[in-house]
Design an enzyme around this catalytic site. Structure first.
Site, PDB file in Angstrom:
ATOM      1  N   ASP A  29      -6.694  -0.836  -4.964  1.00 26.04           N
ATOM      2  CA  ASP A  29      -5.619  -0.163  -4.234  1.00 26.04           C
ATOM      3  C   ASP A  29      -5.455  -0.696  -2.809  1.00 26.04           C
ATOM      4  OD1 ASP A  29      -3.554   1.637  -3.921  1.00 26.04           O
ATOM      5  OD2 ASP A  29      -4.863   3.330  -3.469  1.00 26.04           O
ATOM      6  N   ASN A  77       2.310   4.334 -12.657  1.00 22.50           N
ATOM      7  CA  ASN A  77       2.919   3.292 -11.816  1.00 22.50           C
ATOM      8  C   ASN A  77       4.327   2.884 -12.266  1.00 22.50           C
ATOM      9  OD1 ASN A  77      -0.291   1.742 -11.087  1.00 22.50           O
ATOM     10  ND2 ASN A  77       0.932   3.073  -9.775  1.00 22.50           N
TER      11      ASN A  77
HETATM   12  C1  IPE Z   1      -4.094   3.711  -8.522  1.00 18.97           C
HETATM   13  O1  IPE Z   1      -3.422   3.405  -7.339  1.00 18.97           O
HETATM   14  C2  IPE Z   1      -3.653   2.813  -9.621  1.00 18.97           C
HETATM   15  C3  IPE Z   1      -4.012   1.396  -9.475  1.00 18.97           C
HETATM   16  C4  IPE Z   1      -4.698   0.876  -8.490  1.00 18.97           C
HETATM   17  C5  IPE Z   1      -3.561   0.551 -10.537  1.00 18.97           C
HETATM   18  P1  IPE Z   1      -2.099   4.181  -6.923  1.00 18.97           P
HETATM   19  O2  IPE Z   1      -1.677   3.592  -5.629  1.00 18.97           O
HETATM   20  O3  IPE Z   1      -1.126   4.170  -8.020  1.00 18.97           O
HETATM   21  O4  IPE Z   1      -2.644   5.665  -6.748  1.00 18.97           O
HETATM   22  P2  IPE Z   1      -2.090   6.881  -5.870  1.00 18.97           P
HETATM   23  O5  IPE Z   1      -0.625   6.977  -6.132  1.00 18.97           O
HETATM   24  O6  IPE Z   1      -2.379   6.549  -4.443  1.00 18.97           O
HETATM   25  O7  IPE Z   1      -2.883   8.046  -6.336  1.00 18.97           O
HETATM   26  C1  IPE Z   2      -2.466  -1.101  -5.855  1.00 16.07           C
HETATM   27  O1  IPE Z   2      -1.854  -1.265  -4.624  1.00 16.07           O
HETATM   28  C2  IPE Z   2      -1.755  -1.859  -6.941  1.00 16.07           C
HETATM   29  C3  IPE Z   2      -1.073  -0.992  -7.930  1.00 16.07           C
HETATM   30  C4  IPE Z   2      -1.099   0.321  -7.966  1.00 16.07           C
HETATM   31  C5  IPE Z   2      -0.319  -1.673  -8.952  1.00 16.07           C
HETATM   32  P1  IPE Z   2      -0.662  -0.343  -4.174  1.00 16.07           P
HETATM   33  O2  IPE Z   2       0.613  -0.997  -4.584  1.00 16.07           O
HETATM   34  O3  IPE Z   2      -0.820   1.047  -4.668  1.00 16.07           O
HETATM   35  O4  IPE Z   2      -0.799  -0.385  -2.615  1.00 16.07           O
HETATM   36  P2  IPE Z   2      -0.568   0.799  -1.590  1.00 16.07           P
HETATM   37  O5  IPE Z   2      -1.433   1.936  -2.043  1.00 16.07           O
HETATM   38  O6  IPE Z   2       0.889   1.140  -1.663  1.00 16.07           O
HETATM   39  O7  IPE Z   2      -0.973   0.250  -0.280  1.00 16.07           O
HETATM   40 MG    MG Z   3      -1.751   2.691  -3.909  1.00 16.03          MG
END
Ligand code: IPE
Ligand code: IPE
Ligand code: MG
Length: 247
Positions: A29, A77
Protein backbone atom coordinates in the site's frame (compact mmCIF):
# COMPACT_ATOMS: atom_id res chain seq x y z
CA UNK A 1 30.32 18.91 10.64
CA UNK A 2 27.16 17.64 12.26
CA UNK A 3 24.32 17.28 9.81
CA UNK A 4 21.83 15.04 11.52
CA UNK A 5 19.18 15.33 8.87
CA UNK A 6 21.60 14.18 6.18
CA UNK A 7 22.74 11.21 8.14
CA UNK A 8 22.02 7.92 6.44
CA UNK A 9 19.07 6.11 7.92
CA UNK A 10 20.32 3.60 10.42
CA UNK A 11 20.63 0.08 9.05
CA UNK A 12 18.22 -2.36 10.60
CA UNK A 13 20.89 -5.02 11.03
CA UNK A 14 20.66 -8.52 9.68
CA UNK A 15 17.88 -10.83 10.81
CA UNK A 16 18.77 -14.22 12.23
CA UNK A 17 18.40 -16.42 9.13
CA UNK A 18 17.96 -19.53 11.24
CA UNK A 19 14.65 -18.16 12.59
CA UNK A 20 13.10 -16.54 9.54
CA UNK A 21 9.34 -16.34 9.22
CA UNK A 22 8.37 -19.19 6.90
CA UNK A 23 5.60 -17.12 5.31
CA UNK A 24 5.63 -13.34 4.92
CA UNK A 25 2.57 -11.52 3.59
CA UNK A 26 2.57 -7.89 2.48
CA UNK A 27 -0.21 -5.39 1.82
CA UNK A 28 1.52 -3.36 -0.89
CA UNK A 29 0.00 0.00 0.00
CA UNK A 30 0.95 3.64 -0.55
CA UNK A 31 1.66 3.72 -4.28
CA UNK A 32 -0.77 6.57 -4.91
CA UNK A 33 0.60 8.78 -2.13
CA UNK A 34 4.17 8.06 -3.23
CA UNK A 35 3.30 9.35 -6.72
CA UNK A 36 1.35 12.36 -5.43
CA UNK A 37 4.32 13.45 -3.31
CA UNK A 38 6.36 13.60 -6.52
CA UNK A 39 3.69 15.33 -8.59
CA UNK A 40 3.27 12.16 -10.66
CA UNK A 41 0.07 10.36 -11.72
CA UNK A 42 -1.05 7.54 -9.38
CA UNK A 43 -0.23 5.03 -12.11
CA UNK A 44 3.46 5.98 -11.84
CA UNK A 45 3.19 4.92 -8.20
CA UNK A 46 1.84 1.54 -9.23
CA UNK A 47 4.71 1.09 -11.69
CA UNK A 48 7.22 1.93 -8.96
CA UNK A 49 5.38 -0.42 -6.58
CA UNK A 50 5.67 -3.25 -9.10
CA UNK A 51 9.46 -2.75 -9.21
CA UNK A 52 9.59 -2.83 -5.42
CA UNK A 53 7.66 -6.09 -5.46
CA UNK A 54 10.25 -7.58 -7.82
CA UNK A 55 13.15 -6.49 -5.62
CA UNK A 56 11.52 -7.71 -2.41
CA UNK A 57 10.63 -11.08 -3.95
CA UNK A 58 14.26 -11.50 -5.03
CA UNK A 59 15.46 -10.56 -1.57
CA UNK A 60 13.09 -13.05 0.08
CA UNK A 61 14.43 -15.74 -2.22
CA UNK A 62 18.04 -14.78 -1.40
CA UNK A 63 17.60 -15.00 2.36
CA UNK A 64 15.49 -18.15 2.23
CA UNK A 65 11.91 -17.12 2.98
CA UNK A 66 9.69 -19.99 1.79
CA UNK A 67 6.43 -18.16 1.04
CA UNK A 68 5.81 -14.55 0.08
CA UNK A 69 2.21 -13.45 -0.42
CA UNK A 70 1.43 -9.99 -1.72
CA UNK A 71 -1.86 -8.14 -1.91
CA UNK A 72 -1.90 -6.59 -5.37
CA UNK A 73 -5.59 -5.92 -6.07
CA UNK A 74 -8.55 -6.34 -3.74
CA UNK A 75 -12.19 -7.17 -4.47
CA UNK A 76 -12.87 -3.57 -3.38
CA UNK A 77 -10.29 -1.97 -5.70
CA UNK A 78 -12.78 -2.12 -8.62
CA UNK A 79 -14.26 1.03 -7.06
CA UNK A 80 -11.31 3.01 -8.44
CA UNK A 81 -11.47 4.97 -11.71
CA UNK A 82 -11.43 2.63 -14.73
CA UNK A 83 -8.17 4.20 -15.98
CA UNK A 84 -6.41 3.28 -12.76
CA UNK A 85 -7.78 -0.27 -12.80
CA UNK A 86 -6.67 -0.61 -16.44
CA UNK A 87 -3.18 0.62 -15.56
CA UNK A 88 -2.88 -1.96 -12.77
CA UNK A 89 -4.03 -4.74 -15.13
CA UNK A 90 -1.47 -3.57 -17.68
CA UNK A 91 1.28 -3.81 -15.06
CA UNK A 92 0.08 -7.30 -14.22
CA UNK A 93 0.41 -8.26 -17.87
CA UNK A 94 3.92 -6.82 -17.96
CA UNK A 95 4.85 -8.75 -14.82
CA UNK A 96 3.51 -12.03 -16.23
CA UNK A 97 5.20 -11.58 -19.60
CA UNK A 98 8.53 -10.93 -17.93
CA UNK A 99 8.02 -13.73 -15.40
CA UNK A 100 7.46 -16.17 -18.24
CA UNK A 101 10.51 -14.87 -20.10
CA UNK A 102 12.79 -15.08 -17.03
CA UNK A 103 11.32 -18.23 -15.53
CA UNK A 104 14.43 -20.41 -15.95
CA UNK A 105 16.65 -17.76 -14.41
CA UNK A 106 14.42 -16.85 -11.45
CA UNK A 107 13.08 -20.32 -10.58
CA UNK A 108 10.24 -18.97 -8.45
CA UNK A 109 6.97 -20.82 -8.01
CA UNK A 110 4.14 -18.39 -8.70
CA UNK A 111 0.53 -18.81 -7.64
CA UNK A 112 -2.47 -16.49 -7.88
CA UNK A 113 -5.00 -16.20 -5.08
CA UNK A 114 -8.37 -14.62 -5.81
CA UNK A 115 -11.31 -14.76 -8.17
CA UNK A 116 -9.65 -14.55 -11.57
CA UNK A 117 -12.92 -14.88 -13.50
CA UNK A 118 -13.42 -11.12 -14.18
CA UNK A 119 -9.90 -10.73 -15.60
CA UNK A 120 -9.34 -10.56 -19.36
CA UNK A 121 -8.86 -13.81 -21.27
CA UNK A 122 -5.35 -12.70 -22.11
CA UNK A 123 -4.45 -12.30 -18.43
CA UNK A 124 -6.13 -15.56 -17.49
CA UNK A 125 -4.08 -17.41 -20.12
CA UNK A 126 -0.83 -15.79 -18.97
CA UNK A 127 -1.64 -16.64 -15.34
CA UNK A 128 -2.46 -20.26 -16.13
CA UNK A 129 0.77 -20.61 -18.11
CA UNK A 130 2.89 -18.99 -15.38
CA UNK A 131 1.39 -21.19 -12.67
CA UNK A 132 1.77 -24.33 -14.76
CA UNK A 133 5.38 -23.79 -15.82
CA UNK A 134 6.56 -22.53 -12.43
CA UNK A 135 4.99 -25.25 -10.30
CA UNK A 136 8.10 -27.42 -10.64
CA UNK A 137 10.24 -24.96 -8.69
CA UNK A 138 10.51 -25.65 -5.01
CA UNK A 139 12.56 -22.77 -3.59
CA UNK A 140 10.46 -19.75 -2.78
CA UNK A 141 6.75 -19.56 -3.59
CA UNK A 142 5.28 -16.18 -4.44
CA UNK A 143 1.51 -15.80 -4.14
CA UNK A 144 -0.12 -12.84 -5.82
CA UNK A 145 -3.52 -11.84 -4.48
CA UNK A 146 -5.51 -10.43 -7.38
CA UNK A 147 -9.22 -9.67 -7.10
CA UNK A 148 -8.76 -11.14 -3.65
CA UNK A 149 -10.99 -10.46 -0.66
CA UNK A 150 -10.81 -12.36 2.61
CA UNK A 151 -14.58 -12.41 3.07
CA UNK A 152 -15.17 -13.35 -0.55
CA UNK A 153 -12.71 -16.22 -0.10
CA UNK A 154 -14.53 -17.48 3.00
CA UNK A 155 -17.98 -17.23 1.39
CA UNK A 156 -16.75 -19.15 -1.64
CA UNK A 157 -15.26 -21.78 0.64
CA UNK A 158 -18.55 -22.08 2.56
CA UNK A 159 -20.46 -22.63 -0.68
CA UNK A 160 -18.00 -25.22 -1.96
CA UNK A 161 -18.03 -26.90 1.43
CA UNK A 162 -21.84 -27.06 1.45
CA UNK A 163 -21.85 -28.64 -2.00
CA UNK A 164 -19.61 -31.40 -0.68
CA UNK A 165 -21.31 -31.62 2.72
CA UNK A 166 -22.73 -34.86 3.91
CA UNK A 167 -20.79 -36.95 1.42
CA UNK A 168 -18.98 -38.78 4.20
CA UNK A 169 -21.16 -37.54 7.04
CA UNK A 170 -18.17 -35.96 8.75
CA UNK A 171 -18.59 -32.54 10.39
CA UNK A 172 -16.61 -29.61 9.02
CA UNK A 173 -13.44 -28.91 10.95
CA UNK A 174 -11.03 -25.96 10.82
CA UNK A 175 -8.65 -28.17 8.93
CA UNK A 176 -11.16 -29.56 6.44
CA UNK A 177 -12.64 -26.09 5.87
CA UNK A 178 -9.30 -24.44 5.20
CA UNK A 179 -8.75 -26.81 2.30
CA UNK A 180 -11.48 -24.90 0.44
CA UNK A 181 -9.60 -21.62 0.73
CA UNK A 182 -7.34 -20.25 -2.01
CA UNK A 183 -4.43 -20.89 0.36
CA UNK A 184 -4.95 -24.66 0.49
CA UNK A 185 -1.55 -26.24 1.13
CA UNK A 186 0.10 -22.95 2.13
CA UNK A 187 0.92 -22.42 5.83
CA UNK A 188 -0.65 -19.39 7.54
CA UNK A 189 1.42 -16.20 7.31
CA UNK A 190 3.81 -15.77 10.23
CA UNK A 191 4.30 -12.08 9.55
CA UNK A 192 1.98 -9.59 7.84
CA UNK A 193 3.56 -6.28 6.83
CA UNK A 194 1.52 -3.19 6.03
CA UNK A 195 3.41 -0.12 4.87
CA UNK A 196 2.01 3.38 4.28
CA UNK A 197 0.87 4.17 7.81
CA UNK A 198 -2.55 2.49 7.64
CA UNK A 199 -3.38 0.26 10.57
CA UNK A 200 -5.87 -2.19 9.15
CA UNK A 201 -6.00 -5.41 7.17
CA UNK A 202 -8.41 -4.22 4.44
CA UNK A 203 -9.93 -7.67 3.91
CA UNK A 204 -6.56 -9.44 3.57
CA UNK A 205 -6.26 -13.09 4.68
CA UNK A 206 -9.09 -12.84 7.22
CA UNK A 207 -9.01 -16.54 8.09
CA UNK A 208 -5.28 -17.09 7.77
CA UNK A 209 -4.18 -14.08 9.86
CA UNK A 210 -5.64 -15.43 13.12
CA UNK A 211 -2.19 -15.76 14.72
CA UNK A 212 0.00 -13.74 12.37
CA UNK A 213 2.36 -11.17 13.80
CA UNK A 214 1.44 -7.74 12.43
CA UNK A 215 4.02 -5.13 11.46
CA UNK A 216 3.13 -1.60 10.42
CA UNK A 217 5.42 1.06 9.02
CA UNK A 218 4.90 4.58 7.63
CA UNK A 219 7.20 3.87 4.67
CA UNK A 220 5.26 3.95 1.39
CA UNK A 221 5.43 0.71 -0.58
CA UNK A 222 7.55 2.03 -3.49
CA UNK A 223 10.17 3.14 -0.90
CA UNK A 224 10.18 -0.22 0.91
CA UNK A 225 13.58 -1.89 0.48
CA UNK A 226 15.83 -4.67 1.83
CA UNK A 227 16.63 -2.59 4.89
CA UNK A 228 12.92 -2.13 5.66
CA UNK A 229 12.43 -5.86 5.19
CA UNK A 230 15.28 -6.57 7.60
CA UNK A 231 13.69 -4.15 10.06
CA UNK A 232 10.35 -5.98 9.84
CA UNK A 233 11.95 -9.41 10.24
CA UNK A 234 14.12 -8.26 13.17
CA UNK A 235 11.01 -6.90 14.89
CA UNK A 236 9.21 -10.20 14.19
CA UNK A 237 12.10 -12.04 15.81
CA UNK A 238 11.54 -10.15 19.07
CA UNK A 239 7.89 -11.25 19.28
CA UNK A 240 6.72 -13.92 21.68
CA UNK A 241 4.24 -16.14 19.87
CA UNK A 242 2.07 -17.78 22.49
CA UNK A 243 -0.96 -18.90 20.47
CA UNK A 244 -3.06 -18.47 23.57
CA UNK A 245 -0.83 -20.61 25.72
CA UNK A 246 1.72 -19.65 28.32
CA UNK A 247 5.46 -20.10 28.40
C1 IPE B 1 -5.35 -2.66 0.24
O1 IPE B 1 -5.05 -1.32 -0.02
C2 IPE B 1 -5.37 -3.44 -1.03
C3 IPE B 1 -4.08 -3.59 -1.71
C4 IPE B 1 -2.93 -3.12 -1.29
C5 IPE B 1 -4.14 -4.33 -2.93
P1 IPE B 1 -6.20 -0.24 -0.21
O2 IPE B 1 -5.50 1.05 -0.46
O3 IPE B 1 -7.16 -0.69 -1.21
O4 IPE B 1 -6.90 -0.27 1.22
P2 IPE B 1 -7.75 0.85 1.97
O5 IPE B 1 -8.75 1.37 1.00
O6 IPE B 1 -6.79 1.91 2.41
O7 IPE B 1 -8.33 0.13 3.13
C1 IPE C 1 -1.73 0.14 -3.23
O1 IPE C 1 -1.48 1.50 -3.33
C2 IPE C 1 -2.01 -0.48 -4.57
C3 IPE C 1 -3.41 -0.93 -4.75
C4 IPE C 1 -4.36 -0.89 -3.84
C5 IPE C 1 -3.74 -1.48 -6.04
P1 IPE C 1 -2.65 2.55 -3.33
O2 IPE C 1 -3.05 2.80 -4.74
O3 IPE C 1 -3.76 2.14 -2.44
O4 IPE C 1 -1.93 3.82 -2.76
P2 IPE C 1 -2.53 4.89 -1.76
O5 IPE C 1 -3.04 4.14 -0.57
O6 IPE C 1 -3.63 5.59 -2.50
O7 IPE C 1 -1.39 5.78 -1.44
MG1 MG D 1 -4.14 2.43 -0.46
Amino acid sequence: MSMGIFRRKKDAGQPDVSRLPCHIAIIMDGNGRWAKKRGLPRTAGHAAGAETFRRIATYCKEIGVRYLTVYAFSTENWKRPPEEVAAIMKLLKKFLTEALRDMEKNRVKVKFLGDLEPLSDELKTLIAETEKISQKYNGVQVNLCVNYGGRDEIVRAVNACMRDAGKDGAPVTEESFSRYLYTDGIPDPDLIIRPSGEYRLSNFLMWQSAYSELYFTDVLWPDFDKNEMNRAICEYQTRDRRYGGIK
